[in-house]
Structures are given as C-alpha cells and as structure tokens.
Design a protein around this motif. Structure first.
Motif, PDB file in Angstrom:
ATOM      1  N   PHE A 171     -14.736  36.073 -73.936  1.00 22.87           N
ATOM      2  CA  PHE A 171     -14.863  34.632 -73.727  1.00 22.87           C
ATOM      3  C   PHE A 171     -16.174  34.152 -74.352  1.00 22.87           C
TER       4      PHE A 171
ATOM      5  N   LYS B  49     -19.092  31.569 -72.823  1.00 20.08           N
ATOM      6  CA  LYS B  49     -18.673  31.437 -71.430  1.00 20.08           C
ATOM      7  C   LYS B  49     -19.658  30.668 -70.538  1.00 20.08           C
TER       8      LYS B  49
ATOM      9  N   ALA C  98     -18.975  26.993 -70.497  1.00 14.26           N
ATOM     10  CA  ALA C  98     -17.620  26.523 -70.200  1.00 14.26           C
ATOM     11  C   ALA C  98     -17.652  25.509 -69.060  1.00 14.26           C
TER      12      ALA C  98
ATOM     13  N   PRO D 119     -10.696  33.512 -70.033  1.00 14.86           N
ATOM     14  CA  PRO D 119     -10.369  32.074 -70.025  1.00 14.86           C
ATOM     15  C   PRO D 119      -9.357  31.649 -68.962  1.00 14.86           C
TER      16      PRO D 119
END
Length: 266
Positions: free
Chosen positions: A16, A19, A22, A250
């Motif tokens: 990811f 990350k 996110a 994810p």
C-alpha cells in the motif's frame, strides 16, 4: 515513569504505497489521514506523554506538522518501524524510561493497549520488550480466516508460554485448531496489536541484531528479538469498546471506515 511514544511512518510500502496519507472517513464523513488518526490515538494515552512522528518522507512530515504533530526525520535506510524508532530515539536524545512504538497503521488502537504495556513494564523490571495481545472473538477470527482464504495479508497472531513470553508471531492464523470451534468454546487465537514498548537499551540494541530467516519470511520485525534469543512479553489486554483492526492493505480502508461509522467516531 517518563514515556515517549514514537509513530514510525514511511511512504514506501509494497502492499500500500503512501499508506500513512490514505484518507479515512469518520462517522460524519470528515476525512483524516491515517497518520493523523494514529497520532490522535497516541495523544489520547495521556497529556503528559510526548508523542513524535518518525519519518523519512517530506510528504508525511508536512502532513503531520499541518495537524500539529511533532516530527523527527530519520534515515531512509531504516528497514522497519522498530529500526526507525531506534534512530528517532538517538536523534531526540529523550531521557524516556519507556519508549512505545505505535505503528502508523493502527488508528483504532485504544489508549488502554498502550497504558497496559506501560503499567506492566513499571511493575515488572525484568520486561525489556512488551507487546499487547487480544483474544479473538468470533468476528475477528472470521476476518483473519477470510483474509487468508483470499490470499490477503491481514492481521498478525501470537502464541506465548505460560509466563507470557512470545513463542512466535505469524501472519498465518495460529494455533491451528484442527476443527471448527463451538459457540461456547474459548477461542485460542490471539490478535497481536502493532504496539511495542521498550526499555531504551533494548530498543538501541535492535539495529545491531542480525535479521533471521523467520523475520524475512513473515515480514515481522519483532521476530528479530526472538531469533536472537531476546524475550518479548505478550501482555493480554481487555477487548476494546469497538472492533480492533490495523490498515494492512487497501481493502482495510472500508473495514476501518465501517468501524468508525458504526461507533460514531469522528
């Protein structure tokens, strides 16, 4: 005891990338980055505790400073969160007696997980490294098994001896039960929460330890202690008021956002 919480965060990730940045929507639809939500979990442990984000990436540093976090820059060659925390401790020269590594992908970490480690280490001077484990309920176990059946890397499980010393950590679901469990049976699987507490000497020792094959296969940094003969104590913590899950891939974004919405968490 003086406590320092470090939140290691890197941009590069094979599963990811990016990350820590996110966005995660809360109950009202407000988005906050993963690193901000993890920082908020850390500062909830107590106002007297210093919390620092440790990163090697300017984007993460800018995001953390924007929401008010203290940041320390660490070398890009730090291969995992524990090594990054060791580098951060050297850079900060903080006189903390206990250093907590709160992984940057654990925004649902209850303050009690961290305070439980601090209390255990304050009461037991022989503990050099401690980490929380949570007995799985039926829903958590189903989540683990679904991830493995789909070929996804999900949470980590732990097994430990009668004194609480870790025997092994794995991305597989251990122990193997060999049969379905009945509704009234105690589930023997423990979810390992991505939090570690160290005495300063133990954390500073880590970068000099030789990585072993188990660490390489599992991708679990704490196995370096076990493979080099150093004990990691598993501290069982009480179930939190809300489900606990880390952001490992994810697909976990929607799972965590669902928990935030269900629990009315902003």
């Amino acid at each position: 005891m003086r406590v320092l919480i470090l939140i290691p965060a890197r941009y590069a990730s094979s599963r990811f990338p990016g990350k820590p940045l996110a966005p995660l929507r809360g109950a009202s639809g407000t988005s906050r980055s993963l690193i901000e939500r993890t920082w908020r979990a850390a500062i909830a442990v107590g106002p007297e505790i210093r919390v620092v984000v440790a990163t090697d990436d300017a984007r993460i540093s800018a995001e953390a400073e924007a929401f008010g976090a203290e940041v320390v820059m660490t070398p890009p060659e730090a291969e995992n969160g524990t090594a990054r925390c060791a580098a951060a401790l050297d850079a900060l020269q903080d006189p903390a007696e206990i250093i907590v590594n709160l992984q940057g992908d654990a925004p649902l970490t209850p303050p009690a997980f961290v305070s439980g480690l601090i209390e255990a280490m304050a009461a037991r001077p022989e503990i050099e490294v401690a980490t929380p484990v949570l007995r799985c309920d039926a829903a958590a176990l189903v989540g683990f098994l679904e991830d493995r059946a789909a070929g996804r890397v999900g949470g980590t499980t732990a097994v430990f001896d009668a004194a609480g010393r870790a025997l092994y950590f794995s991305k597989e679901v251990i122990p193997y039960t060999g049969r379905p469990l009945g509704p009234d049976e105690t589930i023997p699987v423990f979810h390992h929460a991505g939090v570690y507490a160290f005495r300063p000497a133990a954390l500073r020792r880590y970068p000099a330890l030789t990585p072993g094959p188990l660490e390489a296969w599992e991708g679990l940094e704490q196995l370096r202690f076990l493979e080099n003969g150093h004990a990691v104590h598993c501290i069982e913590v009480a179930p939190p008021a809300h489900p606990f899950w880390e952001l490992n891939n994810p697909l976990d974004v929607s799972r965590i956002e669902r928990i935030l919405a269900e629990q009315g968490m902003e």
